[in-house]
Design a protein around this motif. Structure first.
Motif, PDB file in Angstrom:
ATOM      1  N   GLU B 185     -12.656 -13.876 -29.677  1.00 19.64           N
ATOM      2  CA  GLU B 185     -12.853 -15.140 -30.051  1.00 19.64           C
ATOM      3  C   GLU B 185     -11.859 -15.480 -31.089  1.00 19.64           C
ATOM      4  OE1 GLU B 185     -16.709 -16.617 -31.121  1.00 19.64           O
ATOM      5  OE2 GLU B 185     -16.686 -17.461 -29.105  1.00 19.64           O
ATOM      6  N   ALA B 187      -9.014 -13.885 -31.628  1.00 24.00           N
ATOM      7  CA  ALA B 187      -7.612 -14.045 -30.757  1.00 24.00           C
ATOM      8  C   ALA B 187      -7.447 -15.539 -30.177  1.00 24.00           C
ATOM      9  CB  ALA B 187      -7.315 -13.145 -29.773  1.00 24.00           C
ATOM     10  N   TYR B 188      -8.568 -15.995 -29.238  1.00 25.49           N
ATOM     11  CA  TYR B 188      -8.566 -17.241 -28.704  1.00 25.49           C
ATOM     12  C   TYR B 188      -8.287 -18.510 -29.855  1.00 25.49           C
ATOM     13  CZ  TYR B 188     -10.076 -15.851 -24.001  1.00 25.49           C
ATOM     14  OH  TYR B 188     -10.037 -15.433 -22.720  1.00 25.49           O
ATOM     15  N   ALA B 189      -9.063 -18.261 -31.028  1.00 27.57           N
ATOM     16  CA  ALA B 189      -8.905 -19.244 -31.912  1.00 27.57           C
ATOM     17  C   ALA B 189      -7.571 -19.215 -32.508  1.00 27.57           C
ATOM     18  CB  ALA B 189      -9.871 -18.853 -32.992  1.00 27.57           C
ATOM     19  N   ALA B 192      -4.490 -17.900 -28.697  1.00 25.82           N
ATOM     20  CA  ALA B 192      -3.714 -16.800 -27.629  1.00 25.82           C
ATOM     21  C   ALA B 192      -4.159 -17.190 -26.373  1.00 25.82           C
ATOM     22  CB  ALA B 192      -4.353 -15.610 -27.933  1.00 25.82           C
TER      23      ALA B 192
END
Lengths: 279, 298
Positions: B185, B187-189, B192
């Motif tokens: 999460e 990394a997504y935030a 990415a």
């Protein structure tokens, strides 16, 4: 000026409606707090603001969220781009365990700009860590693993990582719930500094925290009685009624400047919650 | 609470555990005692008319390592891709079906892989080998004269690659499944993409398991007998890296299987000594894998 405008927002997990019909405007360069009991949908709503909600299986929304007038859910809008403009800090500090403090801070920048010069990177790391009030504590050990810091320092490292990509908005999902009072105070002071540059939205379980730091507060509540009333009404109106036992969705009950909401709540549920009668 | 008294259950469990050590000691002792005479054996006493033990063992050990290493060269990228797909890309139902198929791949007996290699893969590859040889013959691995039957070191390596794929993929897959959701999460935030999230959060976390899975696969490939013995057309005492010709180095395990039925006396000792050499190599590879995975819990 309003940074974020939320219109008719419903957030779902599969068929389950978690947040219902939220309309609110979030002014820029200020701190907005989301409060309410567990299961009221405040974290879910927060995650719709940078499209992290849809990273969960079944996560979807209807309605609109606009950042500076641009619909974040418009066709052709890349969620990856949204998350660069709207950064996020999580309940549990999550620095990348295999990376140094330095690498953690520039991880987001490296994604878009692989050829950032050593000098620019150094400056960015220092600037971001200073903005997160962490520079003085870690400047002499930037190459050590981020996971070796204390919990409060890790959380500030995550804030540094978020500000390094220069977002417009920073979302924080109960950032202090795992921290001791001293670390919590450090984060709260940091938030007051961050609002000079960013629009800050914070979900918190801690009413005092909301009262201390926020400019406006939104109270959310999944009101079972009101929900039952509504479904009865819908059923009589001919709409399909929901199955028995469905959990009621969270709703925005009251949204006002923080002083006003805490000292003079207009809604009875808000007053009951603030006085500790439930939640 | 663990009881200190000697219950039958406790005694049974301990006996079972120590019997593993006893079996290992028995095998090692057998290899050492029975293989010893071959080390001093001279001309005319060893199988395949070898002059001494080193002339016999050297090419076979080389062949084993060569074929197993090439097998891993093919297996590792596919295993990594498979594991990444199953954990991060595939819809849940697809992942279940594919995961089951992967486990089934591990259940196919090696003699069946041998049959498939010799009857399907080898003939099918003869054409591509000729092409590789003609166009890329300047690369030492593809030099020489391409085999018409396809029963080459490369074919053996490819069969081995298919055989070790499930083991390697499942080790990597279980490591990837343990990547903390918080890191993903995070990394997504940061904005990415999925692939960047994998690079940022998942691969560094699973790095050691990827190495360990490769080592375990390598160990399996080194020890595999039947499939290699069936597919490969070997040339005695050959040390060479031309992978497409009909002259190939043999592997230890395959050589043992081929030669043992007609051996006697000191020849048998020599084969047992070869077994000891193979045991030493696979032991080293497994220990390395152990050591690498061990660090992770630190």
């Amino acid at each position: 000026m309003n940074e974020l405008e939320i219109k008719d927002l419903n957030a779902y997990y599969g068929d389950f409606l978690a947040v219902s019909q939220v309309n609110m405007d979030i002014p820029d360069k200020s701190i907005t707090a989301f409060i309410g009991p567990s299961g009221c949908g405040k974290s879910t709503l927060l995650r719709t603001l940078n499209r992290m909600h849809e990273a969960v299986p079944g996560g979807r929304i209807t309605g609109e969220v606009a950042l500076e007038g641009q619909d974040l859910y418009g066709s052709g809008v890349d969620p990856v781009g949204v998350r660069r403009k709207v950064g996020m800090v999580f309940q549990k500090a999550n620095p990348f365990p295999s990376m140094s403090i330095y690498e953690n801070v520039i991880a987001g920048v490296r994604l878009r700009n692989k050829r950032i010069s050593r000098k620019d990177a150094d400056e960015l790391v220092e600037r971001s860590l200073r903005q997160a009030n962490l520079w003085d504590e870690v400047h002499d050990r930037l190459q050590t693993p981020g996971g070796a810091l204390s919990g409060g320092q890790q959380q500030r490292l995550c804030i540094a990582r978020a500000v390094a990509v220069e977002p417009k908005v920073i979302l924080l999902d109960e950032p202090c719930s795992a921290l001791d009072p001293v670390s919590t105070l450090a984060i709260e002071q940091l938030l007051l500094e961050l609002k000079e540059r960013y629009t800050v939205v914070i979900v918190t379980h801690n009413m005092q925290q909301a009262a201390r730091v926020s400019d406006q507060t939104a109270f959310f509540h999944a009101d079972a009685e009101a929900w039952a009333e509504l479904t009865r009404l819908e059923a009589t109106l001919g709409d399909k009624s929901l199955p028995q036992g469905t959990r009621p969705p969270g709703r925005l009950v009251e949204y006002a400047p923080t002083d006003e909401l805490f000292n003079n709540p207009r809604n009875k549920a808000t007053a009951d919650y603030l006085s500790g009668r439930f939640g | 609470m663990r009881s200190e008294t000697l219950t039958p259950q406790r005694a049974g469990a301990a006996a079972a555990a120590f019997s593993v050590v006893a079996a290992l000691a028995a095998v090692l002792g057998f290899l050492l005692i029975q293989g010893w005479p071959a080390l001093s054996a001279g001309l005319g006493e060893l199988p395949s008319h070898a002059e001494n033990m080193w002339q016999l063992a050297g090419p076979l050990v080389f062949g084993s390592v060569l074929v197993a290493a090439i097998a891993m060269l093919f297996a590792l990228p596919v295993a990594l891709g498979t594991a990444l797909y199953l954990v991060f890309y595939a819809p849940k139902r697809v992942a279940t079906v594919l995961g089951g198929a992967l486990d089934l791949l591990a259940a196919v007996p090696s003699v069946v892989y041998g049959l498939w290699g010799i009857m399907v893969l080898a003939p099918a590859l003869a054409g591509p080998y000729a092409w590789l040889n003609e166009n890329l013959g300047w690369i030492p691995f593809f030099a020489g004269e391409a085999s018409a039957t396809g029963r080459t070191a490369l074919t053996a390596a490819l069969v081995l690659a298919v055989m070790v794929l499930p083991l390697t993929a499942s080790v990597i897959r279980s490591a990837l499944a343990l990547v903390p959701e918080a890191s993903i999460e995070g990394a997504y935030a940061l904005g990415a993409t999925r692939w960047e999230t994998i690079k940022l959060a998942a691969l560094p976390f699973a790095r050691r398991s990827i190495v360990a899975g490769s080592m375990l696969g390598l160990g399996r490939a080194l020890g595999e007998t039947m499939a290699v013995a069936m597919v490969l057309s070997p040339t005695p005492f050959l040390i060479g890296i031309k992978l497409l010709t009909s002259e190939n180095p043999n592997t230890v395990a395959a050589y043992l299987a081929q030669t043992f039925p007609e051996s006697h006396g000191i020849e048998t000792s020599a084969l047992i000594a070869l077994g000891l050499a193979l045991f030493a190599i696979t032991c080293a590879v497994n220990s390395l894998a152990r050591w690498i995975t061990r660090e992770k819990t630190k």
